[in-house]
Scaffold this motif. Structure first.
Motif, PDB file in Angstrom:
ATOM      1  N   MET A  78       0.825  -1.202   0.000  1.00 20.82           N
ATOM      2  CA  MET A  78       0.000   0.000   0.000  1.00 20.82           C
ATOM      3  C   MET A  78       0.864   1.259   0.000  1.00 20.82           C
ATOM      4  SD  MET A  78      -2.787  -1.312  -0.378  1.00 20.82           S
ATOM      5  CE  MET A  78      -4.167  -0.187  -0.235  1.00 20.82           C
ATOM      6  N   VAL A  79       2.015   1.204   0.692  1.00 18.61           N
ATOM      7  CA  VAL A  79       2.878   2.386   0.754  1.00 18.61           C
ATOM      8  C   VAL A  79       3.382   2.760  -0.638  1.00 18.61           C
ATOM      9  CG1 VAL A  79       5.135   3.176   1.561  1.00 18.61           C
ATOM     10  CG2 VAL A  79       3.572   2.036   3.144  1.00 18.61           C
ATOM     11  N   ARG A  80       3.705   1.737  -1.445  1.00 22.12           N
ATOM     12  CA  ARG A  80       4.333   2.020  -2.738  1.00 22.12           C
ATOM     13  C   ARG A  80       3.381   1.816  -3.913  1.00 22.12           C
ATOM     14  NH1 ARG A  80      10.235  -0.196  -3.175  1.00 22.12           N
ATOM     15  NH2 ARG A  80      10.064   1.235  -4.916  1.00 22.12           N
ATOM     16  N   LEU A  81       2.073   1.769  -3.604  1.00 18.32           N
ATOM     17  CA  LEU A  81       1.086   1.522  -4.654  1.00 18.32           C
ATOM     18  C   LEU A  81       1.144   2.595  -5.734  1.00 18.32           C
ATOM     19  CD1 LEU A  81      -1.151  -0.436  -5.420  1.00 18.32           C
ATOM     20  CD2 LEU A  81      -2.768   0.976  -4.176  1.00 18.32           C
ATOM     21  N   GLU A  82       1.429   3.830  -5.326  1.00 21.20           N
ATOM     22  CA  GLU A  82       1.450   4.960  -6.270  1.00 21.20           C
ATOM     23  C   GLU A  82       2.416   4.704  -7.422  1.00 21.20           C
ATOM     24  OE1 GLU A  82       0.862   8.829  -5.420  1.00 21.20           O
ATOM     25  OE2 GLU A  82      -1.054   7.984  -4.752  1.00 21.20           O
ATOM     26  N   GLU A  83       3.546   4.060  -7.121  1.00 19.78           N
ATOM     27  CA  GLU A  83       4.565   3.867  -8.157  1.00 19.78           C
ATOM     28  C   GLU A  83       4.221   2.758  -9.125  1.00 19.78           C
ATOM     29  OE1 GLU A  83       8.251   3.024  -6.170  1.00 19.78           O
ATOM     30  OE2 GLU A  83       7.622   4.224  -4.447  1.00 19.78           O
ATOM     31  N   SER A  84       3.195   1.933  -8.789  1.00 21.91           N
ATOM     32  CA  SER A  84       2.983   0.719  -9.561  1.00 21.91           C
ATOM     33  C   SER A  84       2.284   0.976 -10.885  1.00 21.91           C
ATOM     34  CB  SER A  84       2.165  -0.280  -8.745  1.00 21.91           C
ATOM     35  OG  SER A  84       0.830   0.175  -8.660  1.00 21.91           O
ATOM     36  N   GLY A  85       1.612   2.113 -11.012  1.00 22.78           N
ATOM     37  CA  GLY A  85       0.909   2.393 -12.255  1.00 22.78           C
ATOM     38  C   GLY A  85      -0.522   1.913 -12.259  1.00 22.78           C
ATOM     39  N   VAL A  86      -0.930   1.147 -11.243  1.00 24.60           N
ATOM     40  CA  VAL A  86      -2.315   0.694 -11.136  1.00 24.60           C
ATOM     41  C   VAL A  86      -2.809   0.956  -9.718  1.00 24.60           C
ATOM     42  CG1 VAL A  86      -2.271  -1.067 -12.934  1.00 24.60           C
ATOM     43  CG2 VAL A  86      -1.492  -1.621 -10.647  1.00 24.60           C
ATOM     44  N   GLY A  87      -4.138   0.982  -9.574  1.00 27.50           N
ATOM     45  CA  GLY A  87      -4.718   1.268  -8.270  1.00 27.50           C
ATOM     46  C   GLY A  87      -5.139   0.039  -7.491  1.00 27.50           C
ATOM     47  N   ASN A  88      -5.166  -1.125  -8.177  1.00 23.91           N
ATOM     48  CA  ASN A  88      -5.570  -2.355  -7.510  1.00 23.91           C
ATOM     49  C   ASN A  88      -4.324  -3.036  -6.949  1.00 23.91           C
ATOM     50  OD1 ASN A  88      -6.576  -4.795  -6.725  1.00 23.91           O
ATOM     51  ND2 ASN A  88      -7.133  -5.498  -8.783  1.00 23.91           N
ATOM     52  N   PRO A  89      -4.221  -3.138  -5.608  1.00 24.25           N
ATOM     53  CA  PRO A  89      -2.989  -3.694  -5.026  1.00 24.25           C
ATOM     54  C   PRO A  89      -2.665  -5.102  -5.516  1.00 24.25           C
ATOM     55  CG  PRO A  89      -4.701  -3.395  -3.357  1.00 24.25           C
ATOM     56  CD  PRO A  89      -5.171  -2.701  -4.588  1.00 24.25           C
ATOM     57  N   VAL A  90      -3.711  -5.896  -5.802  1.00 25.12           N
ATOM     58  CA  VAL A  90      -3.452  -7.263  -6.273  1.00 25.12           C
ATOM     59  C   VAL A  90      -2.760  -7.224  -7.639  1.00 25.12           C
ATOM     60  CG1 VAL A  90      -4.508  -9.442  -6.908  1.00 25.12           C
ATOM     61  CG2 VAL A  90      -5.386  -8.169  -4.969  1.00 25.12           C
ATOM     62  N   THR A  91      -3.290  -6.383  -8.535  1.00 26.85           N
ATOM     63  CA  THR A  91      -2.657  -6.251  -9.847  1.00 26.85           C
ATOM     64  C   THR A  91      -1.252  -5.667  -9.705  1.00 26.85           C
ATOM     65  OG1 THR A  91      -4.828  -5.880 -10.793  1.00 26.85           O
ATOM     66  CG2 THR A  91      -2.966  -5.310 -12.161  1.00 26.85           C
ATOM     67  N   ALA A  92      -1.086  -4.727  -8.789  1.00 23.69           N
ATOM     68  CA  ALA A  92       0.237  -4.135  -8.587  1.00 23.69           C
ATOM     69  C   ALA A  92       1.254  -5.198  -8.200  1.00 23.69           C
ATOM     70  CB  ALA A  92       0.161  -3.052  -7.512  1.00 23.69           C
ATOM     71  N   VAL A  93       0.847  -6.112  -7.301  1.00 19.94           N
ATOM     72  CA  VAL A  93       1.768  -7.175  -6.883  1.00 19.94           C
ATOM     73  C   VAL A  93       2.025  -8.143  -8.035  1.00 19.94           C
ATOM     74  CG1 VAL A  93       2.017  -9.163  -5.360  1.00 19.94           C
ATOM     75  CG2 VAL A  93       1.181  -7.015  -4.447  1.00 19.94           C
ATOM     76  N   LEU A  94       0.942  -8.551  -8.704  1.00 23.17           N
ATOM     77  CA  LEU A  94       1.074  -9.601  -9.724  1.00 23.17           C
ATOM     78  C   LEU A  94       1.851  -9.120 -10.937  1.00 23.17           C
ATOM     79  CD1 LEU A  94      -2.393 -11.387  -9.816  1.00 23.17           C
ATOM     80  CD2 LEU A  94      -0.256 -12.211  -8.886  1.00 23.17           C
ATOM     81  N   LEU A  95       1.624  -7.878 -11.357  1.00 23.87           N
ATOM     82  CA  LEU A  95       2.195  -7.438 -12.625  1.00 23.87           C
ATOM     83  C   LEU A  95       3.372  -6.485 -12.459  1.00 23.87           C
ATOM     84  CD1 LEU A  95       1.209  -8.251 -15.431  1.00 23.87           C
ATOM     85  CD2 LEU A  95      -0.495  -8.640 -13.705  1.00 23.87           C
ATOM     86  N   ASN A  96       3.609  -6.008 -11.241  1.00 27.96           N
ATOM     87  CA  ASN A  96       4.706  -5.069 -11.084  1.00 27.96           C
ATOM     88  C   ASN A  96       5.694  -5.536 -10.023  1.00 27.96           C
ATOM     89  OD1 ASN A  96       6.372  -2.874 -10.861  1.00 27.96           O
ATOM     90  ND2 ASN A  96       4.752  -1.372 -11.058  1.00 27.96           N
ATOM     91  N   PHE A  97       5.261  -5.546  -8.758  1.00 31.56           N
ATOM     92  CA  PHE A  97       6.201  -5.827  -7.676  1.00 31.56           C
ATOM     93  C   PHE A  97       6.755  -7.248  -7.766  1.00 31.56           C
ATOM     94  CE2 PHE A  97       3.479  -2.605  -5.252  1.00 31.56           C
ATOM     95  CZ  PHE A  97       4.191  -1.559  -5.807  1.00 31.56           C
ATOM     96  N   ARG A  98       5.887  -8.194  -8.141  1.00 33.41           N
ATOM     97  CA  ARG A  98       6.365  -9.570  -8.257  1.00 33.41           C
ATOM     98  C   ARG A  98       6.103 -10.089  -9.663  1.00 33.41           C
ATOM     99  NH1 ARG A  98       5.979 -12.913  -2.899  1.00 33.41           N
ATOM    100  NH2 ARG A  98       7.900 -13.603  -3.892  1.00 33.41           N
ATOM    101  N   ALA A  99       6.473  -9.281 -10.645  1.00 36.06           N
ATOM    102  CA  ALA A  99       6.183  -9.631 -12.035  1.00 36.06           C
ATOM    103  C   ALA A  99       6.868 -10.937 -12.434  1.00 36.06           C
ATOM    104  CB  ALA A  99       6.614  -8.500 -12.956  1.00 36.06           C
ATOM    105  N   TYR A 100       8.018 -11.208 -11.824  1.00 31.50           N
ATOM    106  CA  TYR A 100       8.728 -12.459 -12.134  1.00 31.50           C
ATOM    107  C   TYR A 100       7.825 -13.662 -11.905  1.00 31.50           C
ATOM    108  CZ  TYR A 100      13.471 -10.707 -12.787  1.00 31.50           C
ATOM    109  OH  TYR A 100      14.578 -10.126 -13.280  1.00 31.50           O
ATOM    110  N   ASP A 101       7.103 -13.652 -10.762  1.00 32.62           N
ATOM    111  CA  ASP A 101       6.221 -14.774 -10.442  1.00 32.62           C
ATOM    112  C   ASP A 101       5.212 -14.997 -11.554  1.00 32.62           C
ATOM    113  OD1 ASP A 101       7.543 -14.938  -8.144  1.00 32.62           O
ATOM    114  OD2 ASP A 101       5.827 -14.683  -6.799  1.00 32.62           O
TER     115      ASP A 101
END
Lengths: 97, 345
Positions: free
Chosen positions: B128-151
């Motif tokens: 949630m702290v770094r959601l702004e940088e992810s480019g999306v507003g849905n935290p689940v999508t942010a994790v799946l496609l940005n923060f843990r895109a490798y997975d």
């Protein structure tokens, strides 16, 4: 006022769901069970949607619920028809000639 | 009062879930087990919704209950009639039992650790702290496609491997009989609606529950419905284009990642200003690949389209009227065109 009306609609819906479930369990053959299920569930779901729309008091939500109801009715009547077609009821099934 | 009502509901859900799981596992009738498993999946999606995980609830309803159920049912259709075999051997049962017991032990241990650890730093907070940088507003999508895109990239690679496995199984299963009027007219507006819903789920995934996996499953449902209605091609392209489609998800991921490396950024390290667009690009390709793979799984093998493609050109083979081009290649079996449910035939 609308809340009470909504709850009344939901209570009525519960009655239809209950009747449908009892019919599903108690009626003797597939066709009458289907009859109980589709008739009761469609009315029940419609009443439930009306009740939920009144409780939600949001026109957009009401439209969404109406669409859900229409979709479920179309799907359930078609699938009931398909199930009924699979059950031997005397005459030959034209799909199997 | 409010709390106790919800507690009652949750306990009822949990008990029903256990009951359905037990029923699905303990029944000797495979078809009954599959139907109970589908009901189990639907109830599980309700449980996810109660746990405030709407993304998972959508995925469970679409993939767990819907498509897995369809896959199991279509597998049953082609399975040889199972004779009521008595007790064959205790060894496999014992092995499965021990394995389940071990898994249950690990789960219990994980649950105990999670309960006793207390409130530590949760991953959700960091997201949630770094959601702004992810480019999306849905935290689940942010994790799946940005923060843990490798997975997710590796998940798509697994899916691609599965698709390759299905392709190597041989020709597709025999198709279904053409539909009767009611089903045909239902399909005429249900399929466009499913495609529209898939597009919506893909788009909305950026800021609300949804995303490539749910959208891909919904799109695949359109293919499954078409297949059930006796259509042969179900919208899948033929030959090299099918292969490209299957590889699109992992391929687009890799392309974006490598292109980013060319600009001096780390692999899959999106610049925050373009992250939203890149994620949408990857998700669109992933949705198409997921849908193609799931439909391919439902058909159960390589689509036999080459002969048809030669005669009909680029015309969709499924537009041919009647069951003429869909004669099953498989020999034997009297009523090939009938559903297995039609016991009457």
């Amino acid at each position: 006022m609308t809340d009470i009306l909504g709850l009344l609609f939901i209570a009525a819906a519960m009655f239809f769901f209950m009747a449908g479930s009892i019919g599903l369990l108690r009626l003797p053959d597939v066709h009458s069970r289907l009859h109980a299920l589709t008739k009761a569930d469609n009315v029940g779901l419609g009443l439930l949607m009306v009740g939920a729309s009144l409780l939600g008091s949001d026109p957009v939500l009401a439209v969404k619920l109406l669409l859900v109801w229409l979709l479920v009715m179309a799907a359930s009547s078609a699938s009931a028809h398909l199930i009924a077609r699979q059950v031997p009821s005397g005459e030959e099934d034209p799909a199997c000639k | 009062m409010q709390m106790t009502a919800w507690h009652l509901m949750d306990m009822l859900l949990a008990l029903l879930l256990l009951g359905l799981a037990w029923g699905a596992l303990s029944t000797r009738d495979l078809k009954r087990g599959v139907v109970l498993f589908i009901a189990f999946g639907l109830l599980l999606s309700l449980v996810w919704a109660r746990l405030r995980a709407p993304d998972l609830a959508l995925a469970e309803a679409a993939i767990g209950a819907g498509l897995s159920g369809a896959l199991l049912l279509s597998a049953l259709r082609d399975a040889p009639a199972m004779e009521e075999s008595g007790e064959k051997s205790i060894i496999p049962k014992l092995g499965v039992g021990l394995l389940s017991l071990g898994l249950a032990g690990v789960l219990a241990w994980a649950w105990f650790v999670a309960i006793s650890a207390g409130a530590g730093e949760r991953l959700a907070g960091i997201v949630m702290v770094r959601l702004e940088e992810s480019g999306v507003g849905n935290p689940v999508t942010a994790v799946l496609l940005n923060f843990r895109a490798y997975d997710t990239l590796l998940e798509l690679a697994v899916l691609l491997a599965a698709a390759l496995g299905i392709m190597s199984l041989g020709p597709a299963r025999r198709p279904f009989a053409p539909p009767e009027a009611l089903l045909a007219s239902l399909i005429r507006w249900l399929v466009p609606l499913l495609i529209l819903t898939a597009g919506y789920l893909l788009w909305v995934g950026a800021h609300a529950p949804g995303g490539a996996f749910q959208a891909g499953a919904t799109l695949a449902a359109a293919g499954v419905v078409l297949r059930l209605a006796g259509r042969h091609r179900i919208g899948l392209p033929a030959g090299i284009r099918l292969r490209l489609l299957m590889a699109a998800g992992a391929g687009m991921f890799l392309l974006v990642g490598l292109a980013l490396m060319l600009t001096g950024r780390p692999f899959l390290g999106y610049p925050p200003t373009q992250a939203g667009l890149l994620i949408l690009l990857i998700e669109t390709a992933a949705m198409l690949a997921i849908a193609a793979t799931l439909v391919l799984a439902f058909t159960g093998g390589r689509p036999k389209t080459d002969v048809l493609a030669n005669t009909a050109g680029k015309l969709e083979a499924s537009t041919a009227s009647g069951p003429v081009p869909v004669r099953p290649a498989r020999a034997g079996g009297a009523n090939n065109d009938c559903n297995p449910e039609q016991k009457a035939c």
